[in-house]
Design an enzyme around this catalytic site. Structure first.
Site, PDB file in Angstrom:
ATOM      1  NE  ARG A  42      -3.891  -0.306   2.528  1.00  0.00           N
ATOM      2  CZ  ARG A  42      -5.151  -0.746   2.412  1.00  0.00           C
ATOM      3  NH1 ARG A  42      -5.409  -2.029   2.337  1.00  0.00           N
ATOM      4  NH2 ARG A  42      -6.154   0.092   2.383  1.00  0.00           N
ATOM      5  CE1 TYR A  46      -4.611   6.632  -3.177  1.00  0.00           C
ATOM      6  CE2 TYR A  46      -4.856   5.930  -0.895  1.00  0.00           C
ATOM      7  CZ  TYR A  46      -5.320   6.638  -1.986  1.00  0.00           C
ATOM      8  OH  TYR A  46      -6.490   7.360  -1.891  1.00  0.00           O
ATOM      9  CD  GLU A  63       5.422   6.464   3.365  1.00  0.00           C
ATOM     10  OE1 GLU A  63       5.428   7.703   3.393  1.00  0.00           O
ATOM     11  OE2 GLU A  63       5.607   5.777   4.383  1.00  0.00           O
ATOM     12  NE  ARG A 110     -12.697   2.778  -4.407  1.00  0.00           N
ATOM     13  CZ  ARG A 110     -12.600   4.085  -4.645  1.00  0.00           C
ATOM     14  NH1 ARG A 110     -12.342   4.915  -3.661  1.00  0.00           N
ATOM     15  NH2 ARG A 110     -12.761   4.566  -5.848  1.00  0.00           N
ATOM     16  CB  VAL A 111     -15.418  -3.127   1.128  1.00  0.00           C
ATOM     17  CG1 VAL A 111     -15.787  -1.820   1.815  1.00  0.00           C
ATOM     18  CG2 VAL A 111     -16.119  -4.293   1.778  1.00  0.00           C
ATOM     19  NE  ARG A 151     -10.677   0.220   5.819  1.00  0.00           N
ATOM     20  CZ  ARG A 151      -9.919  -0.709   6.409  1.00  0.00           C
ATOM     21  NH1 ARG A 151     -10.099  -1.010   7.682  1.00  0.00           N
ATOM     22  NH2 ARG A 151      -8.967  -1.316   5.725  1.00  0.00           N
TER      23      ARG A 151
HETATM   24  P1  NAD Z   1     -11.246   7.384  -8.961  1.00  0.00           P
HETATM   25  O1  NAD Z   1     -10.242   6.340  -9.315  1.00  0.00           O
HETATM   26  O2  NAD Z   1     -12.650   7.174  -9.340  1.00  0.00           O
HETATM   27  O3  NAD Z   1     -10.791   8.801  -9.538  1.00  0.00           O
HETATM   28  C1  NAD Z   1      -9.454   9.143  -9.796  1.00  0.00           C
HETATM   29  C2  NAD Z   1      -9.390   9.836 -11.151  1.00  0.00           C
HETATM   30  O4  NAD Z   1      -8.036  10.222 -11.422  1.00  0.00           O
HETATM   31  C3  NAD Z   1      -9.808   8.915 -12.306  1.00  0.00           C
HETATM   32  O5  NAD Z   1     -10.710   9.580 -13.159  1.00  0.00           O
HETATM   33  C4  NAD Z   1      -8.486   8.614 -13.030  1.00  0.00           C
HETATM   34  O6  NAD Z   1      -8.663   8.330 -14.407  1.00  0.00           O
HETATM   35  C5  NAD Z   1      -7.715   9.885 -12.770  1.00  0.00           C
HETATM   36  N1  NAD Z   1      -6.266   9.726 -12.869  1.00  0.00           N
HETATM   37  C6  NAD Z   1      -5.490   8.753 -12.305  1.00  0.00           C
HETATM   38  N2  NAD Z   1      -4.190   8.946 -12.640  1.00  0.00           N
HETATM   39  C7  NAD Z   1      -4.154  10.073 -13.401  1.00  0.00           C
HETATM   40  C8  NAD Z   1      -3.096  10.781 -14.066  1.00  0.00           C
HETATM   41  N3  NAD Z   1      -1.819  10.391 -13.978  1.00  0.00           N
HETATM   42  N4  NAD Z   1      -3.412  11.894 -14.794  1.00  0.00           N
HETATM   43  C9  NAD Z   1      -4.718  12.313 -14.892  1.00  0.00           C
HETATM   44  N5  NAD Z   1      -5.743  11.670 -14.297  1.00  0.00           N
HETATM   45  C10 NAD Z   1      -5.463  10.561 -13.563  1.00  0.00           C
HETATM   46  O7  NAD Z   1     -11.121   7.622  -7.386  1.00  0.00           O
HETATM   47  P2  NAD Z   1     -11.951   8.547  -6.401  1.00  0.00           P
HETATM   48  O8  NAD Z   1     -12.501   7.675  -5.352  1.00  0.00           O
HETATM   49  O9  NAD Z   1     -12.863   9.443  -7.149  1.00  0.00           O
HETATM   50  O10 NAD Z   1     -10.770   9.388  -5.749  1.00  0.00           O
HETATM   51  C11 NAD Z   1     -10.513  10.753  -6.080  1.00  0.00           C
HETATM   52  C12 NAD Z   1      -9.389  11.258  -5.178  1.00  0.00           C
HETATM   53  O11 NAD Z   1      -9.815  11.189  -3.804  1.00  0.00           O
HETATM   54  C13 NAD Z   1      -8.116  10.441  -5.290  1.00  0.00           C
HETATM   55  O12 NAD Z   1      -6.996  11.301  -5.249  1.00  0.00           O
HETATM   56  C14 NAD Z   1      -8.148   9.564  -4.049  1.00  0.00           C
HETATM   57  O13 NAD Z   1      -6.863   9.223  -3.616  1.00  0.00           O
HETATM   58  C15 NAD Z   1      -8.859  10.460  -3.051  1.00  0.00           C
HETATM   59  N6  NAD Z   1      -9.525   9.660  -1.999  1.00  0.00           N
HETATM   60  C16 NAD Z   1     -10.635   8.918  -2.258  1.00  0.00           C
HETATM   61  C17 NAD Z   1     -11.216   8.155  -1.243  1.00  0.00           C
HETATM   62  C18 NAD Z   1     -12.461   7.339  -1.452  1.00  0.00           C
HETATM   63  O14 NAD Z   1     -12.913   6.683  -0.505  1.00  0.00           O
HETATM   64  N7  NAD Z   1     -13.087   7.333  -2.593  1.00  0.00           N
HETATM   65  C19 NAD Z   1     -10.628   8.143   0.040  1.00  0.00           C
HETATM   66  C20 NAD Z   1      -9.487   8.889   0.250  1.00  0.00           C
HETATM   67  C21 NAD Z   1      -8.940   9.668  -0.757  1.00  0.00           C
HETATM   68  N1  UDP Z   2     -12.856  -5.940   1.925  1.00  0.00           N
HETATM   69  C1  UDP Z   2     -13.531  -7.143   2.037  1.00  0.00           C
HETATM   70  N2  UDP Z   2     -14.040  -7.696   0.908  1.00  0.00           N
HETATM   71  C2  UDP Z   2     -13.933  -7.117  -0.327  1.00  0.00           C
HETATM   72  C3  UDP Z   2     -13.247  -5.875  -0.429  1.00  0.00           C
HETATM   73  C4  UDP Z   2     -12.709  -5.333   0.727  1.00  0.00           C
HETATM   74  O1  UDP Z   2     -13.670  -7.710   3.130  1.00  0.00           O
HETATM   75  O2  UDP Z   2     -14.441  -7.683  -1.307  1.00  0.00           O
HETATM   76  C5  UDP Z   2     -12.321  -5.306   3.158  1.00  0.00           C
HETATM   77  C6  UDP Z   2     -10.849  -4.887   3.071  1.00  0.00           C
HETATM   78  O3  UDP Z   2     -10.021  -5.961   3.452  1.00  0.00           O
HETATM   79  C7  UDP Z   2     -10.810  -3.733   4.064  1.00  0.00           C
HETATM   80  C8  UDP Z   2     -12.192  -3.101   3.958  1.00  0.00           C
HETATM   81  O4  UDP Z   2     -13.034  -4.086   3.364  1.00  0.00           O
HETATM   82  O5  UDP Z   2     -10.629  -4.212   5.376  1.00  0.00           O
HETATM   83  C9  UDP Z   2     -12.214  -1.829   3.109  1.00  0.00           C
HETATM   84  O6  UDP Z   2     -11.588  -2.118   1.883  1.00  0.00           O
HETATM   85  P1  UDP Z   2     -11.506  -1.054   0.696  1.00  0.00           P
HETATM   86  O7  UDP Z   2     -10.592  -1.622  -0.331  1.00  0.00           O
HETATM   87  O8  UDP Z   2     -12.864  -0.641   0.278  1.00  0.00           O
HETATM   88  O9  UDP Z   2     -10.855   0.242   1.377  1.00  0.00           O
HETATM   89  P2  UDP Z   2      -9.515   0.485   2.226  1.00  0.00           P
HETATM   90  O10 UDP Z   2      -8.960  -0.818   2.695  1.00  0.00           O
HETATM   91  O11 UDP Z   2      -8.604   1.198   1.305  1.00  0.00           O
HETATM   92  O12 UDP Z   2     -10.003   1.300   3.370  1.00  0.00           O
END
Ligand code: NAD
Ligand code: UDP
Length: 325
Positions: free
Chosen positions: A142, A145, A147, A186-187, A211
């Site tokens: 991980r 992402y 770091e 994602r879960v 979570r």
């Molecule tokens: P997502 O994967 O749906 O969206 C990320 C977008 O970035 C995508 O459209 C992808 O095509 C684009 N992308 C990736 N690499 C790129 C690059 N090199 N150049 C241009 N575009 C690029 O994910 P999301 O859930 O919408 O996440 C959006 C942001 O929020 C991310 O930075 C993610 O790390 C952050 N974030 C999301 C969550 C969550 O739970 N969804 C939690 C924590 C942080």
């Molecule tokens: N997880 C699970 N089954 C799945 C996908 C994820 O049990 O099919 C668990 C995973 O191991 C983690 C939690 O659900 O403990 C959240 O996972 P996710 O990938 O959505 O987010 P993150 O781990 O990045 O918080």
């Protein structure tokens, strides 16, 4: 004056919601995305809007444009996507952030950055306040992402301190809703798609890990409130807290075990014939996660409003359409 906003990663899950809300608020919106995990389908309905522009571009390559604000979301966010090409992930986090900050420095744009609860790693403090430094493996699966996002925060803090760039950061805790990628692993998307297709619900480990799940509308509300504050208000608030960077946790503090989530998903889909099966827990999977949102509540007067049960119902409605295709 119409505000000009750039969203990197705007064709993704969160970015497409943000683009829609900014257009509704009257902004001119440019989405820049390389479509690695995002898709034009997420923004088709915006394409005809004369205030909307899409640019296919990789944020690791420098870019230019005059914007009032830049929202930096570009980065794959789900473990299977960000681990597919880890070097590209850390490059996107670091170089993308650098390119955004350089643009802001030259054009005086205000910057918003999406950091993550992953910067706390497998936390030893619970719930996690912004002052917690985290417990992160530097060389695990991980790490590209975690770091990468930590380094992006460091860049934000240094550009703010050294060059006075107006940058605001939110550490997002697990967020879900319509337009999540159905195969991103994602879960929530996994459990709903599995239940809709009568496939086994894959519970990793014992399912006792927790979570805190936030519905996407609550997150977008917090982003807009944060970006609407004037520079002095933000500076004074974080200076008074002795914090080196304007950074807020934003998430829903309701904490659930993953087993509870599987049970709630099946409860909302009683027609499903899926059964829960247990699979190995991925390495470095955090055991507990729950945001301390006191700072966001104090600064923004914001609190999440959509409980898991309700958000899950909206998300299931969306995925019913996806599963039919
Ligand atoms: P997502 O994967 O749906 O969206 C990320 C977008 O970035 C995508 O459209 C992808 O095509 C684009 N992308 C990736 N690499 C790129 C690059 N090199 N150049 C241009 N575009 C690029 O994910 P999301 O859930 O919408 O996440 C959006 C942001 O929020 C991310 O930075 C993610 O790390 C952050 N974030 C999301 C969550 C969550 O739970 N969804 C939690 C924590 C942080
Ligand atoms: N997880 C699970 N089954 C799945 C996908 C994820 O049990 O099919 C668990 C995973 O191991 C983690 C939690 O659900 O403990 C959240 O996972 P996710 O990938 O959505 O987010 P993150 O781990 O990045 O918080």
């Amino acid at each position: 004056m119409i505000k000009k906003s750039l969203i990197t990663g705007g064709a993704g899950f969160i970015g497409s919601h943000l683009a829609r809300r900014l257009l509704e608020a009257g902004h001119e919106v440019t989405v820049m995305d390389n479509l690695f995990t995002g898709t034009k389908a997420n923004i088709y309905d915006l394409m005809d809007n004369p205030r909307f522009t899409f640019i296919l571009h990789d944020v690791t390559q420098p870019f230019w444009g005059q914007f009032d604000e830049v929202y930096n979301l570009a980065c794959p966010a789900s473990p299977i996507h960000y681990q597919r090409n880890p070097v590209e992930t850390i490059k996107t986090s670091f170089l993308g952030m650098m390119n955004v900050l350089e643009l802001a420095l030259k054009t005086k744009a205000r910057v918003f950055h999406t950091s993550t609860s992953e910067i706390y790693g497998d936390p030893q403090v619970h719930p996690q306040p912004e002052s917690y430094w985290g417990n992160v493996n530097t060389v695990g699966l991980r790490s590209c992402y975690d770091e990468g996002k930590r380094a992006a925060e460091t860049l934000c803090a240094d550009y703010a301190r050294e060059y006075n760039v107006d940058v605001r950061v939110i550490r997002i805790f697990n967020t879900y809703g319509p337009h999540m990628h159905p195969q991103d692993g994602r879960v929530i998307s996994n459990f709903i798609m599995q239940a809709l297709k009568n496939k086994p619900i894959t519970l990793y480990g014992t399912g006792e890990q927790t979570r805190s799940f936030q519905y996407v509308d609550d997150l977008v509300k917090a982003i807009l409130l944060f970006m609407a504050l004037d520079t002095k208000r933000v500076k004074d608030f974080f200076a008074q807290k002795e914090m080196g960077l304007p950074v807020l946790n934003v998430g829903n503090p309701g904490e659930y075990t993953i087993k509870q989530l599987a049970e709630e998903t099946l409860r909302q889909l009683p027609e499903s014939r899926s059964q829960i099966i247990f699979q190995p827990l991925p390495k470095d999977d955090p055991k507990r996660r729950k945001p301390d949102i006191a700072l966001a509540q104090e600064l923004l007067g914001w609190t999440p409003e959509i409980p898991l049960r309700e958000g899950l119902a909206h998300t299931i409605d969306y995925f019913r359409g996806v599963a039919r295709k």
